[in-house]
Scaffold this active site. Structure first.
Site, PDB file in Angstrom:
ATOM      1  N   ASP A  44      -0.656 -23.901  67.322  1.00 44.12           N
ATOM      2  CA  ASP A  44      -0.073 -23.115  66.240  1.00 44.12           C
ATOM      3  C   ASP A  44      -1.085 -23.072  65.105  1.00 44.12           C
ATOM      4  OD1 ASP A  44       1.333 -21.993  64.167  1.00 44.12           O
ATOM      5  OD2 ASP A  44       3.017 -23.393  64.247  1.00 44.12           O
ATOM      6  N   ALA A  68      -1.936 -13.411  66.175  1.00 40.81           N
ATOM      7  CA  ALA A  68      -1.677 -12.602  64.981  1.00 40.81           C
ATOM      8  C   ALA A  68      -0.216 -12.191  64.926  1.00 40.81           C
ATOM      9  CB  ALA A  68      -2.547 -11.340  64.978  1.00 40.81           C
ATOM     10  N   TYR A 133       1.116  -5.462  56.852  1.00 37.29           N
ATOM     11  CA  TYR A 133       0.309  -5.898  57.996  1.00 37.29           C
ATOM     12  C   TYR A 133      -1.179  -5.775  57.679  1.00 37.29           C
ATOM     13  CZ  TYR A 133      -2.067  -5.584  62.513  1.00 37.29           C
ATOM     14  OH  TYR A 133      -2.946  -5.746  63.560  1.00 37.29           O
ATOM     15  N   TRP A 159      -5.907   0.869  68.514  1.00 36.31           N
ATOM     16  CA  TRP A 159      -5.284   1.558  69.642  1.00 36.31           C
ATOM     17  C   TRP A 159      -5.532   0.821  70.963  1.00 36.31           C
ATOM     18  CZ3 TRP A 159      -5.222   7.624  69.317  1.00 36.31           C
ATOM     19  CH2 TRP A 159      -4.811   8.015  68.040  1.00 36.31           C
TER      20      TRP A 159
END
Length: 291
Positions: A44, A68, A133, A159
């Site tokens: 973690d 993430a 974000y 992408w």
């Protein structure tokens, strides 16, 4: 087969994600690589004690951080969680790497930019994130730079898709099997990037990363398209009869605004590694043949 000059011990965080799984697959084409893929329960990054335990146990040469918080819309309502993982977690890793003489390769995103520039974004362009974000990912980048760690690389990409996990290509295939007609935005531009190509770039970089070439890099597959044209290419290759309607972003209201331009200039890392980039159409076909 690619050959690394010496045995390198890699530790990959976020081991259950699509990029981590692609790295595991691509490792087979590299000699002299030993790696460990750790899930969040095993490492973690928001916990300094968890990081210390993992590093003491495995003693890696390079950490590849794919962990993430990537829920773009949910981040708007969960700012604290997004920054905990994308900033504090990255800060923890950078400090641990500095203290233990470990190199760090960290994955970032086109969302650090506002998407208003008409041309491709270069590494030197000034970030201006407009979403929680994007702001949290930029904060993570800044935490690495501020840590004083000398052997690091930040790779921004966009992408990303693969045979693993959830992504745009797999969503299109699912919708194409459920509906005869779908609407896809046609005013957002970017470069679809196969996770396996990105994984190969990361593995190659792990062998040549030094204080002299440390810094920020961009990587996407070659070529630019829209989500609409990307979807059309998916259905065309799979010979699926789906009517795809081009629509503007205004038709899809989301909590977080998507960048109109996600195009990233990738020549810096391509030149460093001395390789040729892969057209996104070619990579898409290689992925779709597996599904």
């Amino acid at each position: 087969m690619s050959t690394l000059s010496r045995n390198i011990r890699l530790l990959i965080t976020g081991g259950g994600g699509q990029l981590a799984q692609a790295i595991k697959e691509e490792e087979a084409t590299f000699e002299n690589v030993t790696s460990l893929h750790l899930s969040k329960s095993e490492l973690d990054i928001t916990s300094t004690s968890s990081i210390k335990k993992a590093l003491d146990l495995h003693q890696p040469d390079v950490i590849i951080n794919t962990a993430a918080y990537t829920a773009v819309d949910a981040a708007e309502d969960n700012k604290e969680k997004a920054f905990l993982v994308n900033e504090i977690g990255v800060k923890n890793l950078a400090q641990a790497c500095k203290d233990n003489g470990i190199k760090l390769i960290h994955i970032s995103t086109d969302y650090v930019f506002d998407g208003v520039k008409p041309e491709e974004y270069a590494e030197e362009d000034i970030p201006n994130p407009t979403t929680v974000y994007g702001k949290s990912k930029l904060a993570g980048e800044q935490a690495i730079i501020a840590s004083g760690l000398l052997d690091y690389a930040i790779i921004r990409t966009s992408w990303v898709y693969s045979v693993y996990g959830r992504n745009f290509v797999k969503t299109m295939l699912r919708l194409g099997n459920e509906k005869d007609e779908i609407s896809v935005v046609n005013d957002q531009y970017g470069s679809p990037t196969l996770a396996n190509n990105l994984a190969s770039i990361i593995l190659q970089l792990s062998n040549v990363l030094t204080t002299h070439n440390a810094g920020v890099y961009h990587y996407t597959n070659e070529g630019v398209t829209t989500w609409y044209a990307f979807a059309k290419a998916v259905f065309s290759y799979k010979k699926m009869s789906v009517n795809v309607l081009p629509v503007s972003s205004d038709r899809f209201v989301t909590k977080a605004t998507r960048p109109k331009n996600s195009k990233l200039e990738s020549s810096k890392i391509i030149n460093l590694l001395g390789i040729e980039n892969v057209p996104w159409e070619e990579s898409l076909e290689k992925m779709l043949v597996r599904l």
